[in-house]
Design an enzyme around this catalytic site. Structure first.
Site: not given
Length: 635
Positions: A126, A252, A304, A398
């Protein structure tokens, strides 16, 4: 080519009361303080000062949570100056400035915890994702306050990133595992006029998925076997092939829609028709095969992610709040690129359903996932990853700050401009100050939307001027009507791509009245959506409705709505002040004669009458916990 739209500045749009205005007030008064306190209590704010040996080391994605709070706070300041909030921001920025390295690098985890791992694992860590959120926050803060120290910080960081990544000698041919920086760099380009930021965004977009695969190279450099991940597929990162060869949304859902939004943004900036066609192809598949009726995307909790066409389960739906937000960004960029109302329709669909369901009415609790049916007793047995109640915070947090930054910036979704045209994309009580190049004006809306379809718009140019007012005609509305100063407008003669284009010479005080009838609609899913076969969803205006156990008792799956049953709108008896609920005479499968049997071969007793009450899906779980179902069996 269609006119390219520019979003209205956030500070130029005021929502004054009404449903959205109240949501934005709650965002300002409740959500933003909660986010700051959670970032403080969990150590996110202190990450910039952390030293080895201290407890609670920073995590790789913490900077993104803080950055989203900063961005949301900046938008709030653009409309509501707040010295205390500004002071908190400035104090944090001082700590960040002290932590920034001489080469411009700015990431708390890789400065304080693992400096030796900088740029070694773009796939998982990330690093570029956090950089993107810092850039977006800095642009928002500079535009809101005129203060540029934060912007200067992220420009140094972006310039450093440009030296590390690219196709030049000694540069890494990498790109982020979690997209976001592409959108941020394009915003930085527009804020500064420096084309190198656009070029870096284009590099990250075009390099993704090319062979030899960068994620495999960096895995080998870390001493890992790339096959360990490669067997799982790089589609989770939208890196299974170059982006211009992709035609369906994969992997995702949040990452995917951030990427597609950046691709559309880049196409608008550069006139890249090939990239535009790719975006159109992805959009068509997403909205016609893989989109929940609530505006949710990403049907599987595993990864996800998007799965396959028409795979839209209800109880196990993931539909992450962040994914609806990412979809809104994609839709907004496509709207700016193509000036087509279908994209604004999806913004509205996601806003009033999949986004606002993510936060409680008082702004203190949040949903990460947004299923379309809930059976709380099954929680913990693999049915749902998250409980049927909103939570005060998450370890991976998030969604709450992402939701806050979108609510705080709704003005940029509601209005847009192009040369000589003012575009009204969303209807809500309030005003917008717009500059069309040829004219400056204020638009003032008076409405009770989304509960009522009457919208009165007062047009106030600084002086009499000729321009076009483009009003969105929602796709859910079959019989809109418009009048200007009491004179009816022939809709067919002014309707183009989902908007009514009212071109005339406008005088201060001219009044436009828009009427959008809102009958209750029974919406059915495509027959291939196996989960919804034989079921209907109730929709009024842009709002989807659902059944809750609080109103209808347990075993919601036993309820049905007769095909010819009337559905009436009830505002007086609503459990939510001023919010209409829907009522109908339905049926419930009878339990008589079942005794202790689990299965029977004989004819069961006929269904019994049942009074059905449906509430807006976005407002479910604001009372007692219980079952919920959006799709209702039709009998």
């Amino acid at each position: 080519m269609a006119a390219r739209l520019t979003p209205a500045p956030v500070g130029a749009v005021r929502f004054e009361g009404g449903f959205l205005g109240e949501r934005m007030r709650v965002n300002r008064d409740a959500i933003l303080p909660i986010l700051h306190e959670q970032c403080r209590a969990t150590g996110r704010l202190d990450a910039w000062d952390w030293r080895p040996g201290q407890p609670n080391p920073p995590h790789v994605y913490w900077d993104s949570d803080v950055a989203k709070w900063l961005e949301a706070a900046a938008y709030s300041l653009s409309l509501h100056p707040d010295a205390a909030l500004t002071g908190r921001i400035e104090a944090l920025l001082e700590r960040m400035a002290e932590a920034q390295l001489p080469d411009g690098y700015l990431n708390s985890y890789f400065i304080r915890v693992a400096p030796e791992q900088r740029w070694t694992n773009l796939r998982d860590q990330h690093e570029l994702y956090c950089a993107g959120h810092l850039i977006e926050a800095a642009v928002a803060y500079a535009q809101a306050t005129g203060r540029t120290a934060f912007l200067d910080m992220v420009r140094r960081y972006a310039d450093h990133i440009a030296t590390v990544f690219g196709t030049g000698p000694g540069q890494r041919r990498g790109y982020p595992g979690h997209e976001e920086i592409e959108l941020a760099l394009l915003r930085l380009f527009r804020a500064t006029g420096e084309r190198r930021y656009l070029d870096l965004a284009r590099y990250f977009i075009d390099e993704r998925g090319r062979a030899p695969h960068y994620f495999e190279r960096e895995a080998r450099e870390r001493g890992e076997d790339p096959a360990r991940w490669g067997s799982r597929g790089y589609d989770i990162f939208q890196a299974h092939r170059p982006v211009r060869e992709q035609t369906t949304p994969e992997g995702h859902a949040v990452r995917a829609c951030y990427l597609y939004a950046a691709m559309a943004d880049l196409a608008a900036e550069t006139g890249d028709d090939g990239l535009r066609e790719t975006c159109r192809a992805v959009w068509r598949n997403l909205t016609r095969r893989r989109l929940y009726i609530t505006g949710g995307v990403g049907s599987s909790a595993h990864g996800e992610r998007f799965t396959v066409d028409y795979d839209l389960p209800n109880e196990t739906a993931y539909a992450e709040t962040c994914a609806s937000i990412a979809l809104m960004f994609f839709a907004q960029r496509m709207l700016h690129l193509e000036a087509d109302g279908q994209y604004a329709d999806v913004i509205e669909q996601a806003l009033y359903n999949g986004l606002l369901s993510g936060v409680s009415l008082d702004g203190t609790r949040f949903f990460y996932a947004n299923p379309l049916a809930v059976y709380p007793k099954a929680f913990g047995f693999g049915m749902n990853r998250f409980p049927a109640e909103r939570q005060p915070w998450f370890g991976c947090a998030c969604c709450p700050p992402n939701l806050a930054r979108v609510l705080a910036s709704l003005g940029a979704f509601a209005y847009a401009t192009s040369p000589g045209t003012a575009w009204v994309n969303l209807y809500a009580v309030g005003s917008a100050d717009l500059d069309l190049g040829t004219a400056r004006l204020r638009l003032t809306q008076v409405t009770d939307y989304p509960w009522d379809g009457h919208v009165a718009i007062t047009v106030q140019p600084r002086q009499t001027a000729a321009f076009t007012l483009a009003l969105r005609l929602p796709g859910w509305c079959t019989d809109p009507a418009i009048s200007v100063n009491g004179t009816p407008v022939d809709i067919a003669s002014v309707r183009r791509k989902g908007y009514a284009h009212l071109a005339r010479t406008w005088s201060p005080g001219d009044c436009v009245e828009l009427t959008l009838p809102m009958p209750v609609r029974r919406v059915r899913a495509h027959p291939s959506v196996r989960h919804d076969a034989g079921r209907v969803a109730l929709q009024r205006g842009p709002v989807l409705y659902c059944l809750e156990e609080d109103d209808n008792g347990p075993d919601l799956a036993a309820l049905s709505l007769p095909r010819r049953a009337a559905v009436r709108v009830d505002r007086r008896g609503s459990p939510f002040a001023g919010v209409p609920v829907l009522r109908a005479r339905g049926r419930r499968l009878a339990t008589a004669g079942w005794d202790d049997a689990l299965y029977r071969a004989d004819e069961p007793a006929p269904p019994t009458p049942a009074a059905l009450t449906a509430v807006p899906y976005a407002l479910w779980a604001n009372r007692r916990p219980g079952e919920m179902a959006l799709w209702i069996r039709e009998s």
